[in-house]
Design an enzyme around this catalytic site. Structure first.
Site, PDB file in Angstrom:
ATOM      1  N   GLU A  57      42.484  23.017  42.789  1.00  0.00           N
ATOM      2  CA  GLU A  57      42.682  23.137  44.321  1.00  0.00           C
ATOM      3  C   GLU A  57      41.174  23.767  44.827  1.00  0.00           C
ATOM      4  O   GLU A  57      40.704  23.715  45.342  1.00  0.00           O
ATOM      5  CB  GLU A  57      43.999  23.140  44.829  1.00  0.00           C
ATOM      6  CG  GLU A  57      45.039  21.938  44.974  1.00  0.00           C
ATOM      7  CD  GLU A  57      46.307  22.124  45.667  1.00  0.00           C
ATOM      8  OE1 GLU A  57      46.005  23.122  46.633  1.00  0.00           O
ATOM      9  OE2 GLU A  57      47.486  22.497  45.586  1.00  0.00           O
ATOM     10  N   ASP A  58      41.230  25.404  44.947  1.00  0.00           N
ATOM     11  CA  ASP A  58      40.888  26.369  45.280  1.00  0.00           C
ATOM     12  C   ASP A  58      39.503  26.376  44.527  1.00  0.00           C
ATOM     13  O   ASP A  58      38.351  27.586  45.387  1.00  0.00           O
ATOM     14  CB  ASP A  58      42.276  27.610  45.739  1.00  0.00           C
ATOM     15  CG  ASP A  58      42.916  26.626  46.676  1.00  0.00           C
ATOM     16  OD1 ASP A  58      42.848  25.704  47.223  1.00  0.00           O
ATOM     17  OD2 ASP A  58      43.645  28.279  46.037  1.00  0.00           O
TER      18      ASP A  58
END
Length: 171
Positions: A57-58
């Protein structure tokens, strides 16, 4: 997190693991192999997935990289707890609520630990740019996610319930 805090946290995990291993050294599970009792709370794949749970996600990390470096089981757990980037923020939140009850036990452990840490962090200090209303909304949403994770880990669920009670969140 600075490097010193990271080293301190890792040292505490190792110290705790060592303590538990010593205390349980003569106990065995009731399986055919009579595996050491300490193996059951120290699930390597869960710990790895917990450490990797935000990487896709990051960062620019891919599931393929996780699979290549840590294997299909860890990758599968990470996939279960990773939000779909293409969805809106609200849709991602709704998806977490919807998918929580059907997650694997290992993914539920990772998700519970993540929610517990996030909520403790929010209690400790309000993030820059967040209002008290936004913090409260996060707690309400997290309670809905946690509801679908129940029956996974009594201790974490108890700790989460304490946080929800402190915020007067009905469950």
């Amino acid at each position: 997190m600075n490097n010193q805090t990271y080293k301190s946290d890792i040292a505490e995990v190792i110290r705790c693991t060592d303590f538990a291993a010593i205390k349980h050294k003569n106990q065995r599970r009731k399986d055919q192999d009579r595996t050491p009792y300490i193996n059951h709370p120290i699930d390597l794949q869960v710990i790895q997935a917990a450490l990797l749970h935000d990487t896709v996600e990051d960062t620019q990390t891919t599931f393929e990289e996780i699979d290549q470096h840590f294997g299909p089981e860890v990758c599968g757990i990470v996939k279960e707890v990773t939000d779909e980037k293409g969805l809106t923020k609200m849709a991602r939140k709704e998806a977490q609520i919807k998918h929580a009850p059907g997650a694997s036990p290992k993914a539920k452990l990772v998700k519970l630990a993540d929610k517990l840490y996030n909520l403790r962090d929010l209690n400790r200090q309000t993030p820059v740019g967040w209002s008290e209303e936004r913090v409260q909304e996060y707690f309400v949403w997290a309670a809905k996610v946690v509801e679908g994770l129940r029956g996974t880990n009594a201790r974490m669920e108890h700790d989460l319930d304490e946080l929800f009670r402190a915020r007067n969140i009905q469950q």
